[in-house]
Design a protein around this motif. Structure first.
Motif, short mmCIF file in Angstrom:
data_model
loop_
_atom_site.label_atom_id
_atom_site.label_comp_id
_atom_site.label_asym_id
_atom_site.label_seq_id
_atom_site.Cartn_x
_atom_site.Cartn_y
_atom_site.Cartn_z
N UNK A 160 0.82 -1.20 0.00
CA UNK A 160 0.00 0.00 0.00
C UNK A 160 0.86 1.25 0.00
N UNK A 161 0.29 2.38 0.37
CA UNK A 161 1.03 3.65 0.35
C UNK A 161 2.08 3.70 1.44
N UNK A 162 3.05 4.59 1.24
CA UNK A 162 4.12 4.79 2.22
C UNK A 162 4.73 6.17 2.00
N UNK A 163 5.55 6.57 2.95
CA UNK A 163 6.30 7.83 2.84
C UNK A 163 7.74 7.50 2.53
N UNK A 164 8.23 7.97 1.40
CA UNK A 164 9.62 7.77 1.00
C UNK A 164 10.40 9.04 1.35
N UNK A 165 11.42 8.87 2.17
CA UNK A 165 12.25 10.01 2.54
C UNK A 165 13.39 10.16 1.55
N UNK A 329 16.08 15.47 3.35
CA UNK A 329 15.85 16.74 2.66
C UNK A 329 14.45 16.87 2.07
N UNK A 330 13.71 15.74 1.97
CA UNK A 330 12.36 15.82 1.42
C UNK A 330 11.60 14.55 1.77
N UNK A 331 10.28 14.62 1.72
CA UNK A 331 9.40 13.47 1.91
C UNK A 331 8.46 13.35 0.72
N UNK A 332 8.24 12.12 0.28
CA UNK A 332 7.34 11.88 -0.85
C UNK A 332 6.34 10.81 -0.44
N UNK A 333 5.07 11.16 -0.48
CA UNK A 333 4.02 10.17 -0.21
C UNK A 333 3.71 9.45 -1.52
N UNK A 334 3.93 8.15 -1.53
CA UNK A 334 3.74 7.37 -2.76
C UNK A 334 2.55 6.44 -2.58
N UNK A 335 1.91 6.12 -3.69
CA UNK A 335 0.68 5.31 -3.66
C UNK A 335 0.95 3.86 -3.33
N UNK A 336 2.15 3.38 -3.70
CA UNK A 336 2.43 1.95 -3.51
C UNK A 336 3.92 1.77 -3.23
N UNK A 337 4.22 1.01 -2.18
CA UNK A 337 5.61 0.73 -1.81
C UNK A 337 5.67 -0.62 -1.13
N UNK A 338 6.88 -1.21 -1.14
CA UNK A 338 7.12 -2.47 -0.43
C UNK A 338 8.33 -2.32 0.46
N UNK A 339 8.44 -3.20 1.42
CA UNK A 339 9.59 -3.21 2.31
C UNK A 339 10.84 -3.63 1.54
N UNK A 340 11.93 -2.95 1.80
CA UNK A 340 13.19 -3.30 1.14
C UNK A 340 13.58 -4.75 1.46
N UNK A 341 13.27 -5.19 2.67
CA UNK A 341 13.63 -6.55 3.09
C UNK A 341 12.93 -7.62 2.26
N UNK A 342 11.85 -7.25 1.56
CA UNK A 342 11.08 -8.22 0.78
C UNK A 342 11.71 -8.52 -0.57
N UNK A 343 12.59 -7.66 -1.05
CA UNK A 343 13.08 -7.77 -2.43
C UNK A 343 14.03 -8.94 -2.62
N UNK A 344 13.82 -9.65 -3.72
CA UNK A 344 14.70 -10.73 -4.16
C UNK A 344 14.94 -10.56 -5.65
N UNK A 367 10.54 -0.42 -10.13
CA UNK A 367 10.77 0.30 -8.88
C UNK A 367 11.09 1.76 -9.12
N UNK A 368 10.73 2.59 -8.15
CA UNK A 368 11.01 4.01 -8.22
C UNK A 368 11.95 4.43 -7.11
N UNK A 369 11.57 5.45 -6.37
CA UNK A 369 12.43 6.00 -5.32
C UNK A 369 12.52 5.03 -4.13
N UNK A 370 13.61 5.16 -3.39
CA UNK A 370 13.79 4.32 -2.22
C UNK A 370 14.47 5.11 -1.12
N UNK A 371 14.19 4.70 0.10
CA UNK A 371 14.83 5.32 1.25
C UNK A 371 14.53 4.48 2.48
N UNK A 372 15.57 4.22 3.26
CA UNK A 372 15.35 3.47 4.49
C UNK A 372 14.74 2.11 4.22
#
Length: 408
Positions: A160-165, A329-344, A367-372
């Motif tokens: 679902x949605x998340x905040x990308x820093x 330096x900025x925050x982006x609210x994105x419509x869809x994101x996944x946990x980095x730990x999930x990626x294979x 994939x698009x932007x990533x942070x944390x």
């Protein structure tokens, strides 16, 4: 799949087009367990003397179905055959592919979306007769029961949605706070009679450092520590004259500065108040702080010095330690994101494993932007999909072991 078609923009278009339609009731069809291959390396589907060779073609194009028809071993004019292919995916999603004539074959009118894992139903009409075949073509899919999933430590979340820093990386080192540094000298010139501390010792405020005999009064008086801290310098020995010089330096390192270099490319985004996470280059705990000061001038290397105050009560940040700072330096609210730990990884793709009951299957992501902890998803995953966030490598290993390959 070879992955040769993959320009990011093209992939995004393909992924966006792969929404599917709800399931519908269909007539029973003959199962096709065998994998006879035709001259175009497609799967041969036979019924009496009528045959369809069906292949997924992906050399230089987005994956698409191509089909060749034959009767009694002779190639048919593609205009004499009506063909459609229905793909039933996990989650009961349905993709219907119609065909159009091209040269001597039938070409699918829409891309075959990733993953190429589905139950295939093929409907054909020739000479007023209908034919139907059905077979499974699975890849990147495995089944694990709930008890085994628990034993493997599989954890899931809903996409679902998340905040990308958005962050900028700065580098610097730890320096003492000048207001917490004291140079200690004698009040009256005289001979040093005794010294009571060594370099590196910790002293309390008011603790005796040395005793001096005044040259004028010949009276002995004490020199005491003006602050609590560490004796970093001792230039005093018994029998020497004080001679107006600095005798001791004491540093209180319970609070220190991270002195950071801000280069021109980041100058417009770094300002007082920007939050930073600072980590020692040698490893250790990360500490939250904020930029408290930016110098109005550039250093010799064109960087601008910036400062963040750090708590150092535990003494883990020795002055001189190199540090890395991640500035938010900025925050982006994105419509869809996944946990980095999930990626294979799966073939040439970055994927997560979607869960449907006891079944798990790859989902190829754009994939698009990533942070944390978060990575933005631009395509390849439906919002609301349950996906594996922890220990997904177990699924990857199981799929690789079972040989669930990209085979049509």
């Amino acid at each position: 799949m070879n992955g040769r078609f993959g320009l990011p923009a093209l992939l995004l278009t393909i992924l966006a087009a792969c929404g599917g339609t709800p399931s519908e009731t269909r007539e029973p069809a003959a199962r096709m367990p065998d994998r006879e291959r035709g001259p175009n390396n497609g799967r041969m589907l036979r019924d009496g003397g009528f045959a369809i060779e069906l292949a997924i073609y992906e050399l230089g194009v987005a994956p698409e179905f191509r089909a060749w028809a034959a009767s009694d071993g002779r190639r048919l004019d593609p205009r004499a055959v009506n063909l459609s292919v229905t793909l039933t995916r996990l989650g009961n999603r349905i993709d219907v592919h119609e065909f159009q004539v091209q040269d001597d074959f039938l070409r699918g009118a829409s891309p075959v979306c990733e993953p190429h894992s589905f139950t295939v139903t093929v409907d054909a009409r020739h000479n007023r007769r209908a034919y139907r075949w059905e077979y499974d073509s699975f890849e990147g899919r495995t089944r694990i029961g709930p008890e085994m999933a628990k034993a493997f430590g599989l954890e899931t979340a809903v996409a679902g949605p998340a905040v990308i820093e958005e962050t900028a990386t700065l580098y610097g080192r730890v320096v003492p706070d000048p207001e917490r540094v004291r140079a200690v000298s004698a009040r009256f010139e005289g001979a040093i009679r005794s010294v009571h501390v060594l370099p590196g010792e910790t002293v309390s405020e008011g603790e005796l450092l040395a005793r001096v005999e005044s040259n004028e009064s010949l009276q002995s008086y004490p020199i005491v520590a003006p602050i609590a801290g560490t004796v970093t310098e001792r230039i005093a020995n018994p029998g020497e004259q004080t001679a107006g010089r600095r005798l001791f330096t004491i540093v209180d390192a319970s609070s220190v500065w991270a002195e950071l270099a801000v280069f021109p490319g980041e100058r417009d985004r770094i300002r007082p108040g920007v939050e930073v996470k600072i980590t020692p280059a040698s490893g250790g705990a990360t500490q939250d702080s904020a930029i408290s000061y930016i110098a109005p001038f550039s250093a010799a290397n064109q960087s601008v010095p910036a400062r963040a105050v750090l708590d150092n009560e535990n003494g883990s940040l020795a002055p001189g330690t190199f540090v890395t700072a991640e500035a938010r330096v900025a925050e982006h609210r994105v419509a869809l994101a996944v946990r980095r730990s999930a990626l294979q990884t799966f073939r040439d793709f970055r994927v997560v494993y979607a869960q449907f009951g006891d079944e798990y299957e790859v989902r190829m992501l754009d994939l698009g932007r990533s942070s944390g902890d978060w990575v933005e998803v631009l395509g390849g995953l439906e919002p609301g999909t349950t996906y594996v966030t922890a220990n997904s490598y177990v699924l990857k290993a199981d799929i690789e072991k079972s040989g669930a390959a990209h085979d049509h």
